[in-house]
Design a protein around this motif. Sequence first.
Motif, PDB file in Angstrom:
ATOM      1  N   PRO A 173       0.833  -1.201   0.000  1.00 23.62           N
ATOM      2  CA  PRO A 173       0.000   0.000   0.000  1.00 23.62           C
ATOM      3  C   PRO A 173       0.878   1.266   0.000  1.00 23.62           C
ATOM      4  O   PRO A 173       2.069   1.205   0.322  1.00 23.62           O
ATOM      5  CB  PRO A 173      -0.805  -0.106   1.303  1.00 23.62           C
ATOM      6  CG  PRO A 173      -0.776  -1.547   1.658  1.00 23.62           C
ATOM      7  CD  PRO A 173       0.527  -2.068   1.136  1.00 23.62           C
ATOM      8  N   PRO A 174       0.280   2.420  -0.346  1.00 25.01           N
ATOM      9  CA  PRO A 174       1.054   3.662  -0.477  1.00 25.01           C
ATOM     10  C   PRO A 174       1.958   3.990   0.709  1.00 25.01           C
ATOM     11  O   PRO A 174       3.084   4.448   0.510  1.00 25.01           O
ATOM     12  CB  PRO A 174      -0.023   4.732  -0.656  1.00 25.01           C
ATOM     13  CG  PRO A 174      -1.161   4.008  -1.270  1.00 25.01           C
ATOM     14  CD  PRO A 174      -1.126   2.616  -0.676  1.00 25.01           C
ATOM     15  N   GLU A 175       1.515   3.739   1.927  1.00 24.89           N
ATOM     16  CA  GLU A 175       2.351   4.073   3.079  1.00 24.89           C
ATOM     17  C   GLU A 175       3.589   3.193   3.199  1.00 24.89           C
ATOM     18  O   GLU A 175       4.513   3.504   3.941  1.00 24.89           O
ATOM     19  CB  GLU A 175       1.539   4.034   4.387  1.00 24.89           C
ATOM     20  CG  GLU A 175       0.966   2.685   4.740  1.00 24.89           C
ATOM     21  CD  GLU A 175      -0.398   2.394   4.101  1.00 24.89           C
ATOM     22  OE1 GLU A 175      -0.983   1.362   4.457  1.00 24.89           O
ATOM     23  OE2 GLU A 175      -0.877   3.177   3.263  1.00 24.89           O
ATOM     24  N   ARG A 235       5.020   1.905   0.129  1.00 22.92           N
ATOM     25  CA  ARG A 235       5.399   1.757  -1.286  1.00 22.92           C
ATOM     26  C   ARG A 235       6.903   1.559  -1.466  1.00 22.92           C
ATOM     27  O   ARG A 235       7.347   0.886  -2.383  1.00 22.92           O
ATOM     28  CB  ARG A 235       4.921   2.985  -2.065  1.00 22.92           C
ATOM     29  CG  ARG A 235       5.132   2.907  -3.564  1.00 22.92           C
ATOM     30  CD  ARG A 235       4.324   1.855  -4.262  1.00 22.92           C
ATOM     31  NE  ARG A 235       2.919   2.224  -4.268  1.00 22.92           N
ATOM     32  CZ  ARG A 235       1.943   1.377  -4.493  1.00 22.92           C
ATOM     33  NH1 ARG A 235       2.195   0.130  -4.756  1.00 22.92           N
ATOM     34  NH2 ARG A 235       0.705   1.754  -4.469  1.00 22.92           N
ATOM     35  N   SER A 236       7.718   2.109  -0.579  1.00 24.05           N
ATOM     36  CA  SER A 236       9.170   1.965  -0.721  1.00 24.05           C
ATOM     37  C   SER A 236       9.633   0.524  -0.565  1.00 24.05           C
ATOM     38  O   SER A 236      10.760   0.188  -0.915  1.00 24.05           O
ATOM     39  CB  SER A 236       9.897   2.858   0.289  1.00 24.05           C
ATOM     40  OG  SER A 236       9.605   2.441   1.607  1.00 24.05           O
ATOM     41  N   GLU A 237       8.774  -0.343  -0.058  1.00 20.08           N
ATOM     42  CA  GLU A 237       9.122  -1.753   0.136  1.00 20.08           C
ATOM     43  C   GLU A 237       8.769  -2.621  -1.069  1.00 20.08           C
ATOM     44  O   GLU A 237       8.939  -3.836  -1.036  1.00 20.08           O
ATOM     45  CB  GLU A 237       8.431  -2.291   1.383  1.00 20.08           C
ATOM     46  CG  GLU A 237       8.869  -1.594   2.653  1.00 20.08           C
ATOM     47  CD  GLU A 237       8.154  -2.101   3.875  1.00 20.08           C
ATOM     48  OE1 GLU A 237       8.001  -3.322   4.024  1.00 20.08           O
ATOM     49  OE2 GLU A 237       7.736  -1.259   4.689  1.00 20.08           O
ATOM     50  N   THR A 238       8.262  -2.003  -2.145  1.00 18.25           N
ATOM     51  CA  THR A 238       7.919  -2.753  -3.352  1.00 18.25           C
ATOM     52  C   THR A 238       9.154  -3.498  -3.855  1.00 18.25           C
ATOM     53  O   THR A 238      10.266  -2.967  -3.822  1.00 18.25           O
ATOM     54  CB  THR A 238       7.378  -1.800  -4.434  1.00 18.25           C
ATOM     55  OG1 THR A 238       6.152  -1.255  -3.960  1.00 18.25           O
ATOM     56  CG2 THR A 238       7.150  -2.510  -5.754  1.00 18.25           C
ATOM     57  N   ALA A 239       8.965  -4.747  -4.296  1.00 17.13           N
ATOM     58  CA  ALA A 239      10.099  -5.570  -4.711  1.00 17.13           C
ATOM     59  C   ALA A 239       9.740  -6.436  -5.910  1.00 17.13           C
ATOM     60  O   ALA A 239       8.576  -6.769  -6.120  1.00 17.13           O
ATOM     61  CB  ALA A 239      10.540  -6.462  -3.560  1.00 17.13           C
ATOM     62  N   VAL A 240      10.763  -6.789  -6.683  1.00 17.05           N
ATOM     63  CA  VAL A 240      10.648  -7.803  -7.735  1.00 17.05           C
ATOM     64  C   VAL A 240      11.550  -8.949  -7.307  1.00 17.05           C
ATOM     65  O   VAL A 240      12.720  -8.747  -6.992  1.00 17.05           O
ATOM     66  CB  VAL A 240      11.089  -7.250  -9.111  1.00 17.05           C
ATOM     67  CG1 VAL A 240      11.109  -8.363 -10.144  1.00 17.05           C
ATOM     68  CG2 VAL A 240      10.169  -6.121  -9.554  1.00 17.05           C
ATOM     69  N   VAL A 241      10.979 -10.158  -7.278  1.00 17.44           N
ATOM     70  CA  VAL A 241      11.726 -11.342  -6.852  1.00 17.44           C
ATOM     71  C   VAL A 241      11.686 -12.342  -7.994  1.00 17.44           C
ATOM     72  O   VAL A 241      10.616 -12.641  -8.530  1.00 17.44           O
ATOM     73  CB  VAL A 241      11.102 -11.957  -5.572  1.00 17.44           C
ATOM     74  CG1 VAL A 241      11.917 -13.134  -5.087  1.00 17.44           C
ATOM     75  CG2 VAL A 241      10.975 -10.900  -4.473  1.00 17.44           C
ATOM     76  N   GLU A 242      12.864 -12.855  -8.391  1.00 19.98           N
ATOM     77  CA  GLU A 242      12.907 -13.831  -9.482  1.00 19.98           C
ATOM     78  C   GLU A 242      13.975 -14.878  -9.221  1.00 19.98           C
ATOM     79  O   GLU A 242      14.983 -14.618  -8.592  1.00 19.98           O
ATOM     80  CB  GLU A 242      13.142 -13.149 -10.825  1.00 19.98           C
ATOM     81  CG  GLU A 242      14.480 -12.476 -10.965  1.00 19.98           C
ATOM     82  CD  GLU A 242      14.647 -11.785 -12.304  1.00 19.98           C
ATOM     83  OE1 GLU A 242      14.014 -12.181 -13.290  1.00 19.98           O
ATOM     84  OE2 GLU A 242      15.424 -10.841 -12.358  1.00 19.98           O
ATOM     85  N   ALA A 255      -0.197  -6.410   0.759  1.00 17.90           N
ATOM     86  CA  ALA A 255       0.547  -6.429  -0.506  1.00 17.90           C
ATOM     87  C   ALA A 255      -0.261  -7.097  -1.610  1.00 17.90           C
ATOM     88  O   ALA A 255      -1.088  -7.972  -1.369  1.00 17.90           O
ATOM     89  CB  ALA A 255       1.867  -7.156  -0.333  1.00 17.90           C
ATOM     90  N   ILE A 256       0.013  -6.650  -2.832  1.00 16.22           N
ATOM     91  CA  ILE A 256      -0.541  -7.284  -4.030  1.00 16.22           C
ATOM     92  C   ILE A 256       0.623  -8.010  -4.702  1.00 16.22           C
ATOM     93  O   ILE A 256       1.653  -7.400  -4.990  1.00 16.22           O
ATOM     94  CB  ILE A 256      -1.143  -6.249  -4.986  1.00 16.22           C
ATOM     95  CG1 ILE A 256      -2.309  -5.538  -4.311  1.00 16.22           C
ATOM     96  CG2 ILE A 256      -1.575  -6.912  -6.292  1.00 16.22           C
ATOM     97  CD1 ILE A 256      -2.829  -4.340  -5.080  1.00 16.22           C
TER      98      ILE A 256
END
Length: 62
Positions: A9-11, A13-20, A51-52
């Motif tokens: 969520p917006p609060e 957002r800095s924790e957004t990640a791509v994992v592969e 999270a989405i």
Amino acid sequence: MPRYLVQFPPERRSETAVVEDDLLTLTINGEWLILADAQGPCYAFPASAGAIVTRIDEQPEE
């Protein structure tokens, strides 16, 4: 290669990640979402984090 986008969520957002990883799997264990590879868990967060999780790799057509 499996690739997941994890968006918070917006609060947070800095924790957004791509994992592969070639052997990456997504599992749900109780209240936790866990991304793991052949070595074990590599990214985990509680479902309550809001999270989405979206699989974003290109999957072969059948």
